[in-house]
Write an enzyme that holds these catalytic residues in place. Sequence first.
Site, short mmCIF file in Angstrom:
data_model
loop_
_atom_site.label_atom_id
_atom_site.label_comp_id
_atom_site.label_asym_id
_atom_site.label_seq_id
_atom_site.Cartn_x
_atom_site.Cartn_y
_atom_site.Cartn_z
N ILE A 107 53.36 53.93 17.87
CA ILE A 107 53.17 54.10 19.31
C ILE A 107 54.48 54.37 20.03
O ILE A 107 54.52 55.11 21.00
CB ILE A 107 52.45 52.87 19.91
CG1 ILE A 107 51.00 52.88 19.42
CG2 ILE A 107 52.51 52.86 21.42
CD1 ILE A 107 50.20 51.69 19.86
N TYR B 19 47.53 53.24 12.98
CA TYR B 19 48.70 53.27 13.85
C TYR B 19 49.17 51.84 14.09
O TYR B 19 48.41 50.89 13.98
CB TYR B 19 48.45 54.03 15.15
CG TYR B 19 47.49 53.38 16.12
CD1 TYR B 19 47.96 52.51 17.11
CD2 TYR B 19 46.14 53.64 16.07
CE1 TYR B 19 47.09 51.92 18.02
CE2 TYR B 19 45.26 53.06 16.97
CZ TYR B 19 45.75 52.21 17.94
OH TYR B 19 44.88 51.63 18.83
N CYS B 20 50.46 51.75 14.39
CA CYS B 20 51.08 50.46 14.67
C CYS B 20 52.16 50.70 15.73
O CYS B 20 52.17 51.74 16.36
CB CYS B 20 51.63 49.83 13.40
SG CYS B 20 52.87 50.83 12.55
N THR B 21 53.06 49.77 15.87
CA THR B 21 54.08 49.91 16.92
C THR B 21 55.15 50.92 16.56
O THR B 21 55.45 51.81 17.34
CB THR B 21 54.71 48.54 17.25
OG1 THR B 21 53.66 47.65 17.65
CG2 THR B 21 55.72 48.65 18.37
#
Length: 95
Positions: A80, A50-52
């Site tokens: 996110i 996961y990342c932004t």
Amino acid sequence: VLLDVRNFYESKVGLFKGAVPLNTTTFRDTWGAFEEALEGVPQDTEILTYCTGGIRCEKANAYLIQEMGYNNVGALKGGIVNYHQYAQDKNLTSA
């Protein structure tokens, strides 16, 4: 394996429970961080990233598959930012 592919200063804001932060300074550092974080992890292990916003995960997952040979790789769609909106819409709270 749940990998947080954000930079260290983004990960300091918070992590998903059980996530392994790569603690990188820039995205260029990701490849070396993968080598370290996944040392000894079998190629068929489920890896979720996961990342932004999802873009880094797309590039990171391509590297995991094409360069490192992992074959069970996925990502949090939209990162996110998307998850935050989903959580708000569902009235979810963090633990």
